[in-house]
Structure formats: structure tokens, C-alpha cells
Write an enzyme that holds these catalytic residues in place. Structure first.
Site, short mmCIF file in Angstrom:
data_model
loop_
_atom_site.label_atom_id
_atom_site.label_comp_id
_atom_site.label_asym_id
_atom_site.label_seq_id
_atom_site.Cartn_x
_atom_site.Cartn_y
_atom_site.Cartn_z
N HIS A 165 0.82 -1.20 0.00
CA HIS A 165 0.00 0.00 0.00
C HIS A 165 0.86 1.26 0.00
O HIS A 165 0.46 2.33 0.47
CB HIS A 165 -0.97 -0.01 1.19
N HIS A 215 -3.20 -1.66 20.56
CA HIS A 215 -1.76 -1.90 20.47
C HIS A 215 -1.11 -0.91 19.50
O HIS A 215 -0.09 -0.28 19.83
CB HIS A 215 -1.50 -3.33 20.02
N GLU A 216 -1.68 -0.78 18.31
CA GLU A 216 -1.07 0.07 17.29
C GLU A 216 -1.04 1.53 17.73
O GLU A 216 -0.09 2.27 17.42
CB GLU A 216 -1.80 -0.08 15.96
N HIS A 219 2.04 2.57 19.42
CA HIS A 219 3.12 3.00 18.51
C HIS A 219 2.87 4.43 18.02
O HIS A 219 3.81 5.22 17.92
CB HIS A 219 3.19 2.07 17.30
N HIS A 225 7.86 -1.95 21.17
CA HIS A 225 7.36 -3.20 21.74
C HIS A 225 7.96 -3.48 23.12
O HIS A 225 9.07 -3.06 23.43
CB HIS A 225 7.67 -4.37 20.80
#
Length: 465
Positions: A165, A215-216, A219, A225
Site C-alpha cells: 500500500h 496496540h497500534e 506505537h 514493543h
């Protein structure tokens, strides 16, 4: 560049220090995994063979150390198993909570977000709700606030995309990289991409969108992590029935943005540290020759053949079980393990749930209604007798007759002197009972009614201290 596979095949076969025999497919898995998450970069045309071998081994060691595996630098079974788990597409750093290199952070604490498109897997309202909840998870423990915009450029843009992408991080199809996000900054900074080739859900099937989005966004806010398997920022996808931050996640976000202004702080779980002298257990049972210790959402598994403690979420084995159950025991002749929470219990055979559960402890075992929960339970394989411990009393149940023995309950202190009036957990091994109360463990001989040894509760974990 030509394919590196022939070179890697050669390197794996080199000498006594080389890697064990591994299939070509597994070697491709190792190579891709280390390239994607540990910056493996081998130029097959210019690098010497031994140097390539050393680079592979060092990257494997980094990966094994991150995940708490045995550090060998070789692609053993456990390492390959870990590599094949679905996970986040962002690379790993071998620390507990970790800030993205350079410590990028948003300079303003009120951020905007925009959902650019939707997955056909879910109604748009479900997607909106999952994303909103994911932002709230982080705002509750930090000074950050978030508002949604419906057009133009937002700080954090979220989209569902396919394959390549055009962000230099192509997705790899189902069950691999589930999503990725970019560190805070202008342009693509902070943006979140979900792989549309995954099946997105609002429950435990396939991949829970709320869990992955939360979770993302870590970031997007500047976190990398974590090695803490209980942290939301652990790289592998694990759905434990609820989505929550643990203390490691909170330490990370507050290191970047400071403490929350919310006067009511959430009660967050911590991952058990197996060598913590203060460790206590909710329940313990044997299962097919192994021993499993339970604490909150986690199990710790030990056996005589593998020295390392296997720590993971209970839901990995038994997704249908509740978290924080209070007692468990094995009925060996039925190959069955029973788990208790409140006045209900569940039964499993291996990893398979048995039909018709949960059941109540009153109709199944004959407990009076005054018993609200079981503190601990253990079954004797040789006699078929199961002992249930409740407060300062215990009951004895006959597994063959499926009825409670007459004359019970009795006082714990009368037949198990010295172990105290309350039992947190108990199991039987090699003819002896092991009773747990707080951080203490008692090895007990039921024939002589004597305590043989007083131990720390975590003595089974091969801790050096």
C-alpha cells in the site's frame, strides 16, 4: 539482487556450530522474520559466509532473548513456533517498556484522528466503537485527549489497506502482520494501517479490532514493543477476553507524557514474575504429568523435561475459561481437569472444553449453599478421593461414587496440622501434598500428618535466589 536462500542453506549446514536440520520453508520463515523485525541485512554477493552465519546467529539470539526463549542462536522448535504467531508489523526492541528510538512524541496533548475507510467484515458502528475505545484506553492513563474529525488531515489517520500500500511496509496476507503504525510526526507519522486480508471481529474469533487498534495506537503515541507478555505492547497477538493496559504500558506512556490528570486511576494487572519471592498463586493443578500454576490471567507451566517456566495467558489454552479462577484439580482416570470460580466450575480434557459447563458446585458435589467458593482442591489418583478446602474446613468427595463422604466437613487443623487455617492452592506429587498459603509452601506427608519441608511458593521455578 539474487535470492539468498542457497546461501542460507549452506550456512545452516556449516559444522558443529551450525544450525540444526531445518526445512527450506522454515529457513525462509527465519530469514523473513529476522529481516522484518530484527534488521537482518545480508548482502549475499559481498559478505563472507562465516560473517553471514554469525549475523544470523546474533539476530536469532536477539529474538530469543526478547521473547524469553532459550538463547542458542539456532532456530529450534520453540523459536520457530514463536515466529509463526500472528503479530504486529513493527520491529522489536529487547527491553521492557520501550520508547521509539529518538523518543519521538507529540508536542501537543490534544490529538485528532480520522477513520479513512472501513472493513467489510464489521458494521461501521462497530469499527467506530472499537477505535474510540482504543483511544480511551490510553487517555485514561495519560494527559492525552483525542477527538475525531471527518475530513482533511488528522494527527492520526486510520485505514484498512491491502498488500503493498505504498508505505514501504507491505502486508503479507492473512495471519502474519496484522497491522502497523508509525511513530509520532508529520505526514504519515502516527498513522495506523490494518491489513484488510485479515478477518476483523468484535469477539475472540480471528482478530479483535479493538485489541489490535489499542496496540497500534501505542506505537502512534511513541511506544515500541515490550518484552512483558502481559503488556498490551507485546508484539504477538494474544486475546485474553478483555483488553487492558498493564503497569508496563502505563510506565511507558507516562514516561513520554507524564501522569494522568484523572483522580481515579485504573486498577491494572501486573504480569507475574516467576522469581519474585512475593509471588502467590490463585490455583495449582497437575495436568498430564505437568504442573500448572495460575495467577490472575496467567498460567506458569513446569515439567521435569524442560527447565524453563512457560508463562502465558490462560486463554491461550482455554479461551472459554474465566480469568482468576480460585481452585483447580485433575481427575487422572477421566483425563479431566476442573476449574472453579465462585459457585461454578468448568471441565476440560487437554485443550478441549467439555460440553455442558459451567455447572454449579451444589448439584454436582453436594456442597451446602453456605459455601460460596472453593479455596483449593486436589484429587488422589490412588484412592479417587478429592479434597476441597473452604476457609478453615475441608470436604472429601468420592470421584467413583460421585458423592461427598459422610462426616464432612472437618477442620483443616485436625488432619493437616501446621499448614494454617486457610489454603490458597494445593496439588499432590510423588505421594506428598504441597499446600500453599501466601508466599509459603508446605510439603506434607498425609500418612504421618507431618510437615516435611517449608518452602517458598515459587520453589518449583528453578530460581537461583
Amino acid at each position: 539482487m539474487f535470492s539468498l536462500l542457497p546461501l542460507l542453506l549452506l550456512l545452516w549446514a556449516m559444522g558443529s556450530q551450525g544450525f540444526p536440520a531445518t526445512s527450506e520453508q522454515d529457513m525462509e520463515t527465519v530469514q523473513k522474520y529476522l529481516e522484518n523485525y530484527y534488521n537482518l541485512n545480508i548482502d549475499g554477493e559481498h559478505i563472507k559466509k562465516q560473517k553471514s552465519h554469525d549475523t544470523l546467529a546474533e539476530k536469532l539470539k536477539q529474538m530469543q532473548e526478547f521473547f524469553g526463549l532459550k538463547v542458542t542462536g539456532k532456530p529450534d522448535v520453540e523459536t520457530l513456533k514463536m515466529m509463526k504467531q500472528p503479530r504486529c508489523g513493527v520491529s522489536d526492541m529487547a527491553f521492557r517498556f520501550k520508547l521509539t528510538p529518538g523518543n519521538p512524541r507529540w508536542e501537543h496533548t490534544h490529538l485528532t484522528y480520522r477513520i479513512e475507510n472501513y472493513t467489510p467484515d464489521l458494521p461501521t458502528a462497530d469499527v467506530d466503537h472499537a477505535i474510540n475505545k482504543a483511544f480511551q484506553l490510553w487517555s485514561r492513563v495519560s494527559p492525552l485527549t483525542f477527538s475525531r474529525v471527518f475530513q482533511g488531515q488528522a494527527d492520526i489517520m486510520l485505514s484498512f489497506v491491502w498488500g503493498d500500500h505504498r508505505d514501504n511496509s507491505p502486508f503479507d496476507g492473512p495471519n502474519g502482520n496484522l497491522a502497523h503504525a508509525f511513530q509520532p510526526g508529520p505526514g504519515i507519522g502516527g498513522d495506523v494501517h490494518f491489513d484488510e486480508e485479515e478477518r476483523w471481529t468484535t469477539d475472540s474469533r480471528n482478530y479483535n479490532l479493538y485489541r489490535v487498534a489499542a496496540h497500534e495506537l501505542g506505537h502512534s503515541l511513541g511506544l515500541s514493543h515490550s518484552t512483558d507478555i502481559g503488556a498490551l505492547m507485546y508484539p504477538n497477538y494474544i486475546f485474553s477476553g478483555d483488553v487492558q493496559l498493564n503497569q508496563d504500558d502505563i510506565n511507558g506512556i507516562q514516561a513520554l507524557y507524564g501522569p494522568s490528570k484523572n483522580p481515579i486511576q485504573p486498577n491494572v494487572p501486573q504480569t507475574p514474575q516467576v522469581c519474585d519471592n512475593k509471588l502467590t498463586f490463585d490455583a495449582i493443578t497437575t495436568i498430564r504429568g505437568e504442573t500448572m500454576f495460575f495467577k490472575d490471567r496467567f498460567y506458569m507451566r513446569v515439567n521435569s523435561f524442560y527447565p524453563e517456566v512457560d508463562l502465558n495467558f490462560i486463554s491461550v489454552f482455554w479461551p472459554h475459561l474465566p480469568n482468576g479462577f480460585q481452585a483447580a484439580y485433575e481427575v487422572v482416570y477421566r483425563d479431566e481437569v476442573r476449574f472453579f470460580k465462585g459457585n461454578k466450575y468448568w471441565a476440560v480434557q487437554g485443550q478441549y472444553a467439555l460440553y455442558g459447563y459451567p455447572k454449579d458446585i451444589y448439584s454436582s458435589f453436594g456442597f451446602p449453599r453456605s459455601v460460596k467458593h472453593i479455596d483449593a482442591a486436589v484429587s488422589e489418583e490412588e484412592t479417587g478421593k478429592t479434597y476441597f478446602f473452604v476457609a478453615n474446613q475441608y470436604w472429601r468427595y468420592d470421584e467413583y461414587k460421585e458423592s461427598m463422604d459422610a462426616g464432612y466437613p472437618k477442620m483443616i487443623a485436625d488432619d493437616f496440622p501446621g499448614i494454617g487455617n486457610n489454603v490458597d492452592a494445593v496439588f499432590k506429587k510423588d505421594g506428598y501434598f504441597y499446600f500453599f498459603h501466601g508466599t509459603r509452601q508446605y510439603k506434607f506427608d498425609s500418612k504421618t500428618k507431618r510437615i516435611l519441608t517449608l518452602l517458598k511458593a515459587n520453589s518449583w521455578f528453578n530460581c537461583r535466589k
